[in-house]
Scaffold this motif. Structure first.
Motif, PDB file in Angstrom:
ATOM      1  N   ASP A   1      -0.746  10.713   0.138  1.00 46.66           N
ATOM      2  CA  ASP A   1      -0.908   9.464   0.887  1.00 46.66           C
ATOM      3  C   ASP A   1      -1.990   9.587   1.954  1.00 46.66           C
ATOM      4  N   ASN A   2      -2.579  10.771   2.098  1.00 48.74           N
ATOM      5  CA  ASN A   2      -3.711  10.970   3.011  1.00 48.74           C
ATOM      6  C   ASN A   2      -5.019  11.170   2.259  1.00 48.74           C
ATOM      7  N   MET A   3      -5.029  10.846   0.970  1.00 55.55           N
ATOM      8  CA  MET A   3      -6.229  11.029   0.147  1.00 55.55           C
ATOM      9  C   MET A   3      -6.813   9.668  -0.203  1.00 55.55           C
ATOM     10  N   SER A   4      -8.048   9.438   0.185  1.00 58.58           N
ATOM     11  CA  SER A   4      -8.719   8.154  -0.016  1.00 58.58           C
ATOM     12  C   SER A   4      -9.299   8.047  -1.424  1.00 58.58           C
ATOM     13  N   ILE A   5      -9.210   6.846  -2.011  1.00 57.67           N
ATOM     14  CA  ILE A   5      -9.820   6.644  -3.327  1.00 57.67           C
ATOM     15  C   ILE A   5     -11.342   6.540  -3.226  1.00 57.67           C
ATOM     16  N   LEU A   6     -11.873   6.557  -2.016  1.00 53.26           N
ATOM     17  CA  LEU A   6     -13.332   6.603  -1.834  1.00 53.26           C
ATOM     18  C   LEU A   6     -13.837   8.025  -1.649  1.00 53.26           C
ATOM     19  N   GLY A   7     -12.935   9.002  -1.639  1.00 53.68           N
ATOM     20  CA  GLY A   7     -13.364  10.381  -1.429  1.00 53.68           C
ATOM     21  C   GLY A   7     -13.817  10.629  -0.011  1.00 53.68           C
ATOM     22  N   GLU A   8     -13.133  10.010   0.949  1.00 52.79           N
ATOM     23  CA  GLU A   8     -13.466  10.175   2.359  1.00 52.79           C
ATOM     24  C   GLU A   8     -12.406  11.020   3.065  1.00 52.79           C
ATOM     25  N   THR A   9     -12.794  11.643   4.170  1.00 52.87           N
ATOM     26  CA  THR A   9     -11.831  12.293   5.053  1.00 52.87           C
ATOM     27  C   THR A   9     -10.968  11.204   5.669  1.00 52.87           C
ATOM     28  N   PHE A  10      -9.653  11.365   5.554  1.00 50.27           N
ATOM     29  CA  PHE A  10      -8.757  10.250   5.844  1.00 50.27           C
ATOM     30  C   PHE A  10      -7.526  10.759   6.588  1.00 50.27           C
ATOM     31  N   ASP A  11      -7.070  10.003   7.582  1.00 49.62           N
ATOM     32  CA  ASP A  11      -5.859  10.310   8.346  1.00 49.62           C
ATOM     33  C   ASP A  11      -5.933  11.678   9.027  1.00 49.62           C
ATOM     34  N   PHE A  12      -6.558  11.684  10.171  1.00 45.82           N
ATOM     35  CA  PHE A  12      -6.741  12.922  10.935  1.00 45.82           C
ATOM     36  C   PHE A  12      -5.471  13.247  11.708  1.00 45.82           C
ATOM     37  N   GLY A  13      -4.969  14.438  11.506  1.00 46.46           N
ATOM     38  CA  GLY A  13      -3.810  14.919  12.249  1.00 46.46           C
ATOM     39  C   GLY A  13      -4.156  16.232  12.920  1.00 46.46           C
ATOM     40  N   PRO A  14      -3.508  17.322  12.510  1.00 47.77           N
ATOM     41  CA  PRO A  14      -3.749  18.625  13.162  1.00 47.77           C
ATOM     42  C   PRO A  14      -4.932  19.373  12.551  1.00 47.77           C
ATOM     43  N   TYR A  15      -6.069  18.683  12.410  1.00 49.61           N
ATOM     44  CA  TYR A  15      -7.269  19.295  11.822  1.00 49.61           C
ATOM     45  C   TYR A  15      -7.856  20.356  12.744  1.00 49.61           C
ATOM     46  N   ALA A  16      -8.791  21.116  12.214  1.00 50.27           N
ATOM     47  CA  ALA A  16      -9.537  22.066  13.057  1.00 50.27           C
ATOM     48  C   ALA A  16     -10.817  22.483  12.357  1.00 50.27           C
ATOM     49  N   PHE A  17     -11.893  22.568  13.137  1.00 50.82           N
ATOM     50  CA  PHE A  17     -13.055  23.349  12.752  1.00 50.82           C
ATOM     51  C   PHE A  17     -12.742  24.766  13.224  1.00 50.82           C
TER      52      PHE A  17
END
Length: 468
Positions: free
Chosen positions: A241-257
């Motif tokens: 449910d956090n995967m976009s059908i446009l292939g975009e980064t979607f629904d930012f939560g506990p991300y990290a660089f």
């Protein structure tokens, strides 16, 4: 208000009309002037402020979308927009439509036991990360504005309520197709036709438009995750449910660089099993595409055809990842041994816990040893192989250095930087968010500030929970 609502072309069971719960006494904390210019948004600041705090004109038709999805590998049939509302689509002068979606808008029929709110901390992280990735040419949703006010929301403790106005071509997720498949072939076909018409019109004349759609979504997903891997970016919650059908980064939560390179890095401390660790992202992307392919079963009944499309995901990921990593190393021309050169480097960086971003950019000055370079035999062996590989290139030293600088950012949204910004904003600084957005908009610019140096040990490896 010049927003249309094309999502209402779908049957009514795809959504529920819901009005937001406005945020009283709110302040505008961020307004993305670059996005306003790029999308030709000529609304007054006060109009965007009112939208973002949930005070909508009666002409709008806000709705919460219904979808399902796999969360940490387990199917959840009760999902949907639990704290966000699709306000409608903004049309640019060339006719391109962009969803405007209000995050933190309050309870919906899909909130389950949640309060439907968002907090200032989390919307700042999404606002800045989406703009950072956009500047790095990574497909992503973006954000137009943030408001926050004195209303208290409880997460790990009391926090300030906030709302985010998110912008993207579509909010349709893999989970929408999972839900539609559960409803039957008619609903699935209706959704697929809608997506093709509005988002992939070039596929309308394909002999098998549904197979073409599945292939395009999978390949975009593969290229997206290859880009994440090349940048040391860990999404943290790659549920379907956090995967976009446009292939975009979607629904930012506990991300990290990531800071120090760690192959098995986990940015989400809720992910105790490491399902969404950095090195697992390509495989999870494939797993999610398998789930999507299964949802398409009644439209593409030939299992061999679906499996062939999944094989193309693997090929697309591998080729794009090698392409991006070559550029980061200043290599233009493919060589059969490049994958081994890249793998040996990452193993070395992982072993010695070397800062990924500073190290990669330091290769632009190969004749000047950098303090972050490992003092080890395995690194010296890699460096010798790398220098020999460079001899096969036609670029001169200056051209190679520039290529490396153009593909290894100096300005990176590390978690300790994001936390610094959040703390200032929570103290009332309503300028700091957009100041840092502008800083992140030129990630490859040479920068000698403390923010581009190797972080202190106490600043490294900060992990967050899904509540972020």
């Amino acid at each position: 208000m010049p927003l249309i609502q094309n999502y209402r072309e779908l049957p009514e069971d795809f959504y529920t009309q819901v009005w937001p719960e406005p945020l009283a006494n709110a302040r505008l904390y961020a307004l993305n002037q670059d996005l306003m210019t790029q999308h030709h948004i000529h609304l007054a600041e006060t109009d965007i402020y009112q939208l973002c705090r949930g005070e909508l004109p009666a002409t709008l038709q806000p709705l919460a979308q219904k979808y399902t999805g796999h969360q940490f590998g387990y199917y959840n049939p009760d999902l949907g927009d639990g704290r966000g509302l699709l306000l409608g689509q903004w049309l640019t002068p060339n006719g391109q439509a962009f969803d405007w979606h209000l995050k933190g808008a309050g309870r919906t029929p899909y909130s389950r036991r949640g309060d439907g709110r968002a907090v200032l901390r989390s919307v700042i992280r999404e606002y800045l990360a989406s703009e950072a990735l956009h500047a790095l040419a990574v497909p992503t949703t973006r954000a137009l504005a943030i408001v926050s006010g004195p209303e208290t929301v409880w997460r790990e403790g009391p926090e300030m309520r906030a709302m985010l106005l998110r912008v993207t071509g579509s909010h349709i997720r893999f989970g929408h197709f999972e839900w539609a498949a559960d409803q039957g072939v008619d609903q699935l076909k209706t959704l697929a036709d809608f997506v093709i018409t509005h988002h992939y019109p070039e596929l309308l004349n394909q002999a098998d438009p549904y197979a073409a759609l599945l292939k395009e979504v999978m390949q975009r997903t593969a290229r997206l995750i290859a880009h994440w891997q090349s940048l040391g970016f860990n999404h943290g919650v790659m549920n379907t449910d956090n995967m976009s059908i446009l292939g975009e980064t979607f629904d930012f939560g506990p991300y990290a660089f990531m800071d120090d390179f760690k192959i098995g890095y986990i940015c989400n401390y809720s992910d105790t099993g490491g399902r969404y660790a950095y090195n697992e992202q390509p495989n999870v992307g494939l797993w999610n595409c398998q789930v999507l392919a299964q949802a398409f079963q009644s439209l593409i009944p030939n299992e061999n055809q679906r499996n062939a499309l999944l094989d193309e995901y693997i090929e697309s990921f591998n080729s794009h990842y090698l392409y991006l990593m070559r550029l980061k190393l200043g290599l233009q021309n493919p060589h059969p041994k490049d994958k081994h050169l890249i793998a040996d480097l990452l193993i070395c960086l992982d072993k010695h816990r070397v800062d990924f971003h500073v190290f990669m950019r330091s290769l632009a000055q190969l004749d000047t040893p950098h303090e972050c370079w490992p003092q080890s035999q395995d690194y010296q062996a890699w460096l010798k192989n790398y220098q020999q590989r460079l001899e096969l290139e036609t670029l001169n030293t200056n051209e190679r250095s520039q290529l490396i600088r153009n593909h290894n950012p100096a300005r990176v949204l590390r978690n300790y930087i994001a936390q610094h910004i959040i703390e200032l904003a929570e103290k009332g600084d309503d300028q700091v968010i957009d100041q840092w957005r502008k800083w992140l908009s030129t990630p490859f610019e040479d920068d000698d500030s403390v923010w581009t140096k190797v972080p202190k040990p106490t600043e490294k490896g900060q992990r967050l929970s899904c509540s972020s």
